[in-house]
Write a protein that holds these residues in place. Structure first.
Motif, PDB file in Angstrom:
ATOM      1  N   GLU A  80       0.808  -1.224   0.000  1.00  0.00           N
ATOM      2  CA  GLU A  80       0.000   0.000   0.000  1.00  0.00           C
ATOM      3  C   GLU A  80       0.842   1.275   0.000  1.00  0.00           C
ATOM      4  O   GLU A  80       0.403   2.314  -0.499  1.00  0.00           O
ATOM      5  N   VAL A  87       2.003  10.141   5.152  1.00  0.00           N
ATOM      6  CA  VAL A  87       0.882   9.387   5.701  1.00  0.00           C
ATOM      7  C   VAL A  87       0.394  10.010   7.008  1.00  0.00           C
ATOM      8  O   VAL A  87       1.091  10.797   7.654  1.00  0.00           O
ATOM      9  N   ALA A 113      -3.367   5.998   6.374  1.00  0.00           N
ATOM     10  CA  ALA A 113      -3.887   6.458   5.084  1.00  0.00           C
ATOM     11  C   ALA A 113      -2.945   7.548   4.591  1.00  0.00           C
ATOM     12  O   ALA A 113      -2.119   8.068   5.353  1.00  0.00           O
ATOM     13  N   ARG A 114      -3.077   7.890   3.335  1.00  0.00           N
ATOM     14  CA  ARG A 114      -2.213   8.967   2.834  1.00  0.00           C
ATOM     15  C   ARG A 114      -2.612  10.295   3.473  1.00  0.00           C
ATOM     16  O   ARG A 114      -3.772  10.529   3.797  1.00  0.00           O
ATOM     17  N   ALA A 259      -8.483   1.946   8.143  1.00  0.00           N
ATOM     18  CA  ALA A 259      -7.786   2.606   7.034  1.00  0.00           C
ATOM     19  C   ALA A 259      -8.754   3.182   6.011  1.00  0.00           C
ATOM     20  O   ALA A 259      -8.517   4.263   5.449  1.00  0.00           O
ATOM     21  N   GLU A 260      -9.862   2.490   5.763  1.00  0.00           N
ATOM     22  CA  GLU A 260     -10.836   2.972   4.780  1.00  0.00           C
ATOM     23  C   GLU A 260     -11.525   4.245   5.273  1.00  0.00           C
ATOM     24  O   GLU A 260     -11.693   5.204   4.511  1.00  0.00           O
ATOM     25  N   LEU A 263      -9.020   7.109   5.073  1.00  0.00           N
ATOM     26  CA  LEU A 263      -8.864   7.608   3.710  1.00  0.00           C
ATOM     27  C   LEU A 263     -10.042   8.496   3.328  1.00  0.00           C
ATOM     28  O   LEU A 263      -9.871   9.513   2.639  1.00  0.00           O
ATOM     29  N   THR A 266      -9.345  11.821   4.671  1.00  0.00           N
ATOM     30  CA  THR A 266      -8.359  12.503   3.823  1.00  0.00           C
ATOM     31  C   THR A 266      -9.055  13.147   2.636  1.00  0.00           C
ATOM     32  O   THR A 266      -8.792  14.311   2.287  1.00  0.00           O
TER      33      THR A 266
END
Length: 311
Positions: A80, A87, A113-114, A259-260, A263, A266
């Motif tokens: 990933e 991040v 996540a980014r 993580a979802e 994101l 973000t």
């Protein structure tokens, strides 16, 4: 590496700045060079030992769950992220030991996540825990719908300020408790401010005579009790501060790394839906002062620790 750590429970005075062993990077983790780490109430509650019943400490403990930084080494199974990726993360494990108040942290991929491109590292560090808490409570626990009225407590704080913005994005009307000095700030977020304290129920009823559809409690205690009487028939109550919410027909909620969801936050930040207000920053060696300020409970937005990592 340099880090903040504590070898026993106690007040801010137990926090020490010095050398700790470098983190080991497992196959499902990445080594992150920390640029900033936000302070959250859970940090000093863990330090004081209030969460000992659910999170076992492995002393010495490096505190901190929020982070923004740069990937310097991916684990063997990680696809990933790659070296140089910026991040953010809510880096919580199921025990207390390897936190983010350090030059480096080994972060499981499931916690990352980014980083939002339009936020500074300091702003981005304030997004993961507060953002995930607000997002998960509003969308998964309270299931807020367009047109509903939501009462958010401590609306100028870290979680509350994000919750006001997300609530408005979901199409809800948001009433937010705050001190009078923060009313303009709450209005700027899209909320309708009311002063907390004695007479709160009457002030909220003045804005929502039939009660509110959902209450997002971040305070607990007497505030929770008052809130329970403000919920309209069929309404919902969730607290992140007081497990006694269940006694009032509500739910106690503890945020989880996702993580979802992170994101999604973000993306919302990059769309201008969510912003992070940083009230004050401290260097890593002054993390104890950052803890003290956050523990006072009167900060607007986030208190952040900046880290000058060794290259």
């Amino acid at each position: 590496m340099k880090a903040i750590s504590y070898a026993r429970y106690g007040g801010p005075e137990v926090l020490e700045y010095g050398e700790v062993p470098d983190p080991r990077v497992g196959p499902d983790s990445v080594l992150v060079r920390v640029r900033a780490a936000a302070v959250n109430p859970v940090d000093w509650k863990c330090r004081d030992g209030h969460l000992d019943a659910i999170l076992q400490p492995v002393f010495p403990v490096v505190p901190g769950w929020d982070v923004s930084g740069v990937v310097v080494r991916p684990g063997a199974s990680v696809t990933e992220f790659t070296v140089g990726d910026e991040v953010i993360g809510y880096v919580r494990e199921d025990f207390l030991s390897r936190g983010t108040f350090a030059e480096y942290v080994a972060a499981p991929v499931r916690t990352l996540a980014r980083k939002p491109r339009n936020l500074s590292f300091e702003e981005a560090a304030g997004l993961p825990l507060t953002g995930l808490t607000a997002y998960q409570v509003l969308t998964k626990a309270l299931r807020v719908k367009r047109g509903e009225t939501v009462l958010v407590h401590a609306a100028a704080g870290g979680v509350g300020s994000i919750a006001v913005q997300l609530g408005r994005h979901l199409g809800a009307r948001v009433i937010g408790t705050a001190s009078e000095r923060n009313h303009a700030f709450v209005r700027g977020l899209g909320g309708e401010p009311v002063t907390y304290g004695e007479g709160l129920a009457e002030r909220v009823r003045g804005l929502a005579p039939e009660g509110v559809d959902a209450v997002f409690d971040t305070v607990g205690g007497e505030t929770l009790k008052v809130s329970a009487n403000l919920v309209a028939p069929g309404g919902r109550l969730v607290s992140i501060a007081d497990a006694e919410a269940v006694d009032y027909g509500g739910r106690y909620f503890f945020v989880r790394p996702d993580a979802e969801d992170l994101l999604r936050l973000t993306e919302l930040a990059e769309q201008g839906v969510v912003s992070v207000h940083v009230s004050e920053t401290f260097p890593l060696e002054r993390a104890a002062d950052a803890h003290r300020l956050n523990q006072e409970g009167r900060t607007r937005g986030k208190v952040v620790v900046k880290v000058d990592s060794a290259e």
